[in-house]
Design a protein around this motif. Structure first.
Motif, PDB file in Angstrom:
ATOM      1  N   HIS A  73      -7.325  14.261  -7.729  1.00 20.36           N
ATOM      2  CA  HIS A  73      -5.876  14.173  -7.559  1.00 20.36           C
ATOM      3  C   HIS A  73      -5.197  14.808  -8.764  1.00 20.36           C
ATOM      4  N   ARG A 114       0.862  -1.185   0.000  1.00 16.10           N
ATOM      5  CA  ARG A 114       0.000   0.000   0.000  1.00 16.10           C
ATOM      6  C   ARG A 114       0.897   1.232   0.000  1.00 16.10           C
ATOM      7  N   GLY A 115       0.336   2.363  -0.398  1.00 18.21           N
ATOM      8  CA  GLY A 115       1.151   3.571  -0.452  1.00 18.21           C
ATOM      9  C   GLY A 115       0.314   4.826  -0.426  1.00 18.21           C
ATOM     10  N   THR A 116       0.973   5.951  -0.641  1.00 19.36           N
ATOM     11  CA  THR A 116       0.301   7.244  -0.649  1.00 19.36           C
ATOM     12  C   THR A 116      -0.454   7.440  -1.961  1.00 19.36           C
ATOM     13  N   ALA A 117      -1.255   8.499  -2.008  1.00 16.94           N
ATOM     14  CA  ALA A 117      -1.985   8.811  -3.235  1.00 16.94           C
ATOM     15  C   ALA A 117      -1.015   9.105  -4.385  1.00 16.94           C
ATOM     16  N   ASP A 118       0.095   9.762  -4.090  1.00 13.34           N
ATOM     17  CA  ASP A 118       1.090  10.057  -5.121  1.00 13.34           C
ATOM     18  C   ASP A 118       1.745   8.784  -5.625  1.00 13.34           C
ATOM     19  N   GLU A 119       2.033   7.853  -4.713  1.00 14.24           N
ATOM     20  CA  GLU A 119       2.643   6.582  -5.128  1.00 14.24           C
ATOM     21  C   GLU A 119       1.661   5.748  -5.939  1.00 14.24           C
TER      22      GLU A 119
END
Length: 263
Positions: free
Chosen positions: A246, A46-51
């Motif tokens: 985004h 899992r990661g950030t919205a940017d990732e």
């Protein structure tokens, strides 16, 4: 065997191989991307919205690779190394040609995707280190080196850089390799900047592209030094805020038409 080479007009790279080669690369890249769901069955990180946005960009490469080995891109017949005498001696009744599938990727896009892959491999390695009591950097060979998706992607990236190195001068190639180490900024960069660079690179002559191979990598990894990038970033932020989305969902008009490309 997976083959990576620059296209004749230096507009991009060609990724070629048989069905298994490309299917293996597809699976490896997909395994490194950030999960877009919370399903327990999805073992990706899992990661950030940017990732996640960065990974979504990488999935476009997966899309092209998958359609390549499904026969929707380029298909060639090449000698498989078996001649008629050897086939007769071994009693093998088979075709002396192998089917090779391939797909082209714009050079700036391929280098940006390489940065993303390095970023995601670093994230995956850090996750492995944090998930174990023993520091695997003190072990040999270490779990990260034995990780199959990363091993496959490392081999692809090595072939990519080798292909670029055959077309770049020694000095330019050294600058390319140095620039590719700056993958840690990949998630923060606004990907529309790569669309701008793609567009500019496509409009160059072959000779100019050869001269710009290292400049492309520099412009991507040092985007924050460009006033054009900073202005674009501000415009995208305003548009994303206005539409409540985004930043990766904002497109720049006129940069996405890639018909009649002479690779």
């Amino acid at each position: 065997m997976l083959i990576v080479e620059m296209t004749p007009n230096l507009l991009g790279i060609k990724i070629a191989g048989d069905y298994d080669d490309l299917n293996e690369l597809y699976d490896a890249i997909w395994a490194l991307t950030i999960a877009d769901s919370d399903f327990p069955e999805d073992k990706r990180l899992r990661g950030t919205a940017d990732e996640l946005a960065m990974s979504t960009r990488l999935l476009s490469l997966c899309y092209d690779i998958r359609h390549a080995y499904q026969g929707d891109r380029n298909v060639e017949l090449k000698d498989n190394g078996l001649n008629e005498w050897t086939a007769e001696y071994l009693g093998i009744d088979t075709n002396l040609k192998s089917v090779v599938f391939s797909v082209e990727v714009l050079y700036p896009e391929a280098m940006y995707e390489a940065l993303i892959l390095n970023y995601l491999m670093a994230k995956r390695t850090n996750h492995m280190l944090e998930s174990n009591a023993v520091d695997m950097r003190d072990e040999w060979p270490g779990e990260s080196l034995l990780d199959e998706p990363m091993a496959i992607v490392r081999a692809y990236l090595a072939k990519l850089l080798a292909a670029v190195g055959k077309q770049a001068t020694k000095g330019r190639f050294e600058r390319i390799k140095k620039g590719m180490k700056n993958y840690q900024y990949a998630a923060a960069m606004y990907e529309q900047w790569v669309d701008v660079i793609n567009n500019d690179f496509a409009g160059m002559t072959k000779r100019r592209r050869a001269e710009e191979l290292s400049v492309v990598v520099r412009d991507i990894t040092e985007c924050y030094k460009h006033d054009q990038y900073l202005d674009m970033k501000a415009d995208i932020d305003r548009a994303a805020e206005k539409h409540g989305c985004h930043r990766s969902e904002i497109q720049i008009p006129g940069l996405y038409e890639w018909d009649d490309i002479e690779w």
